[in-house]
Scaffold this active site. Sequence first.
Site, mmCIF file in Angstrom:
data_model
loop_
_atom_site.group_PDB
_atom_site.id
_atom_site.type_symbol
_atom_site.label_atom_id
_atom_site.label_comp_id
_atom_site.label_asym_id
_atom_site.label_seq_id
_atom_site.Cartn_x
_atom_site.Cartn_y
_atom_site.Cartn_z
ATOM 1 C CB CYS A 244 9.047 -8.871 26.455
ATOM 2 S SG CYS A 244 10.751 -9.429 26.289
ATOM 3 C CD GLU B 203 3.915 -6.054 28.719
ATOM 4 O OE1 GLU B 203 3.842 -4.881 28.856
ATOM 5 O OE2 GLU B 203 5.039 -6.847 28.607
ATOM 6 C CE LYS C 219 16.281 6.354 29.750
ATOM 7 N NZ LYS C 219 16.637 5.999 31.120
ATOM 8 C CD GLU D 67 13.315 -6.157 20.203
ATOM 9 O OE1 GLU D 67 11.713 -7.358 20.507
ATOM 10 O OE2 GLU D 67 13.448 -6.166 18.581
HETATM 11 P P1 NAD Z 1 9.162 1.551 30.165
HETATM 12 O O1 NAD Z 1 8.597 1.946 28.509
HETATM 13 O O2 NAD Z 1 8.271 2.526 31.274
HETATM 14 O O3 NAD Z 1 11.118 2.490 30.182
HETATM 15 C C1 NAD Z 1 12.126 2.141 29.023
HETATM 16 C C2 NAD Z 1 12.896 3.015 29.712
HETATM 17 O O4 NAD Z 1 12.138 4.153 28.695
HETATM 18 C C3 NAD Z 1 13.557 3.426 30.221
HETATM 19 O O5 NAD Z 1 15.063 3.172 30.508
HETATM 20 C C4 NAD Z 1 13.170 4.867 31.024
HETATM 21 O O6 NAD Z 1 13.611 5.496 31.373
HETATM 22 C C5 NAD Z 1 12.913 4.971 29.473
HETATM 23 N N1 NAD Z 1 11.599 6.384 29.131
HETATM 24 C C6 NAD Z 1 10.376 6.258 29.578
HETATM 25 N N2 NAD Z 1 10.097 7.291 29.399
HETATM 26 C C7 NAD Z 1 10.764 7.780 28.629
HETATM 27 C C8 NAD Z 1 10.060 8.947 27.047
HETATM 28 N N3 NAD Z 1 9.429 9.443 26.468
HETATM 29 N N4 NAD Z 1 11.067 9.143 26.049
HETATM 30 C C9 NAD Z 1 12.097 8.209 25.775
HETATM 31 N N5 NAD Z 1 12.570 6.544 27.016
HETATM 32 C C10 NAD Z 1 11.537 6.903 27.761
HETATM 33 O O7 NAD Z 1 10.047 0.049 30.434
HETATM 34 P P2 NAD Z 1 10.096 -0.559 31.761
HETATM 35 O O8 NAD Z 1 8.724 -0.364 32.646
HETATM 36 O O9 NAD Z 1 11.399 -0.475 31.901
HETATM 37 O O10 NAD Z 1 10.124 -1.689 31.102
HETATM 38 C C11 NAD Z 1 8.924 -2.723 31.420
HETATM 39 C C12 NAD Z 1 8.304 -2.511 29.319
HETATM 40 O O11 NAD Z 1 9.124 -3.341 28.790
HETATM 41 C C13 NAD Z 1 7.135 -4.102 29.276
HETATM 42 O O12 NAD Z 1 6.207 -3.947 28.769
HETATM 43 C C14 NAD Z 1 7.599 -5.581 28.059
HETATM 44 O O13 NAD Z 1 7.377 -5.886 27.799
HETATM 45 C C15 NAD Z 1 8.966 -4.301 27.695
HETATM 46 N N6 NAD Z 1 9.980 -5.160 27.508
HETATM 47 C C16 NAD Z 1 10.344 -5.973 26.357
HETATM 48 C C17 NAD Z 1 11.362 -6.305 26.061
HETATM 49 C C18 NAD Z 1 10.567 -7.707 24.246
HETATM 50 O O14 NAD Z 1 12.649 -7.730 23.947
HETATM 51 N N7 NAD Z 1 10.173 -6.437 23.509
HETATM 52 C C19 NAD Z 1 12.357 -6.848 26.711
HETATM 53 C C20 NAD Z 1 12.445 -6.481 27.484
HETATM 54 C C21 NAD Z 1 11.207 -5.662 28.366
#
Ligand code: NAD
Length: 507
Positions: free
Chosen positions: A301, A401, A192, A267
């Site tokens: 991140c 963050e 997804k 992650e």
């Molecule tokens: P997000 O958590 O809003 O969304 C990530 C994914 O989760 C999306 O596909 C979203 O549709 C899905 N999602 C949302 N609600 C959900 C639920 N209840 N159950 C399951 N899936 C759900 O994150 P984002 O805004 O897309 O990305 C930014 C975040 O990602 C930041 O916090 C960043 O630090 C983190 N990030 C971490 C890494 C790492 O490797 N540690 C890498 C990239 C981004």
Amino acid sequence: MTELTLIPSSGATLPAAPFHARHLIGGAWRDSADGKVSERHSPAHGVLVSVAARGGQAEVEAGVAAAREAFDAGDWPRCSGKDRATILLKVADLIERNLDRIALLETLESGKPITQAQGEIAGAADLWRYAAALARTMHGDSHNSLGPDMLGLVLKEPIGVAGIICPWNFPFLIVSQKLPFALAAGCTAVVKPSELTPSTTVILGELLQEAGLPAGVVNIVLGYGDPVGATLSTHPCVDMVSFTGSTAVGKRIVAAASGTLKKVSLELGGKNPQVIFPDADLDQAADAITFGVYFNAGECCNSGSRIIVHQDVAQALVDKIVALSRKVPFGDPLDPRTQVGAIISPEHMAKIHGYVKDAQASGAGVALGGAALAPEGLSGLFYQPTIVTGVTSSMPIATEEVFGPVLSVLTFREADEAIALANGASYGLSAGVWSRDISTCLDFARRVHAGTVWTNTWMDGFAELPFGGVKQSGQGRELGRYGLEEFLEAKTVQMRIGATRRPWVAA
Ligand code: NAD
């Protein structure tokens, strides 16, 4: 002196029609049963760039059923590592062949600079190649010292159906940090992508088909976190969820997964500190800090979003970072000169700006930036390179963050104080130290709470080295052989050799 370096609209021709993204389920491309779609406008140009099927319960059920069938009855989990590697290598070649097409869509949907997107797609191809090597070399253990009549084996087996949930900030790279490793292990998957950046994952699905991956091994279900990600997290036929995204959603996934006790690897976010000691090479540090905070507009991140600098060199270092920041080209992501592009959404812009205003209200200074940007000819979302000074540990900008091009500057006098500040956030993704003294660097590396530590550098990455976080930055590791292990289960086989077993029941 020029205030900032802005790249106006390049006038590049945008695609005449939006990309149409559909679900990939059991080898067939499908629209949603209810016909729902979501639209994505380029955050830099404001134009419609993709229309994606918006999945619901029906699509998740179908995707999971296809992945389950492919795992339980298909060839993929049982075929040789060599056969799996052959397909993964073909995928890598196809990614390279389609690099420009993928990079353009990645840029249009995410707002990141085109040259950066091209680099990420090339890096992703390398990950598919690296995973192919793992597919051929993975093995379990044998125990030959359990006594003359026993042999112990530890078999490594694929965990099963993996639900792979990805964010919007590095759409193609992050799916490539997960999927080839899952496939190398012999898992099947339901992927997804973020609802904001679905298209390049769909292109990846096309390439998987072209490479000859059997139908159902990888399924792609597009749509929002709820219901698509949420259903994957609770579904009894999904054996594991591999998630990259925010800590808040990571916690929701762990709670949702507890009903089936499926494995969850996470992650998550970071508030990554760099500590600069007075003996550091300040020019090197300033350049790396500038890169670390503005790369991907700070929507990273690993963003080096806070520095903890010794008071004696703080002003000199900030002056250097301000001077460099003015030279970083912000603007049209389609211009190859651009190094920092657009912010992903208006809501996210507001969040970034809110942190800066809140810090100012609490007494912090703004050495540079602190407002939106409007490069000529562009209607999109841009934020200035921003440096916030005089930050103290009690301000939210010091520990939360921000996910934008915003650097927080804190200062210290003693090494212990710097370590305490570095470890003072709930996150533990990555950290850095700048000093010419290797003992200072090693002491910091040992004491800081982080999954990755950089000494005298920032944000280098290698397929061979594991990546992940401690504390609220996640659990589990990606990349390296650890990235493969996440998708494997250990099975113990205890073999008695010969008829030497002593009876339990007396004859
Ligand atoms: P997000 O958590 O809003 O969304 C990530 C994914 O989760 C999306 O596909 C979203 O549709 C899905 N999602 C949302 N609600 C959900 C639920 N209840 N159950 C399951 N899936 C759900 O994150 P984002 O805004 O897309 O990305 C930014 C975040 O990602 C930041 O916090 C960043 O630090 C983190 N990030 C971490 C890494 C790492 O490797 N540690 C890498 C990239 C981004």
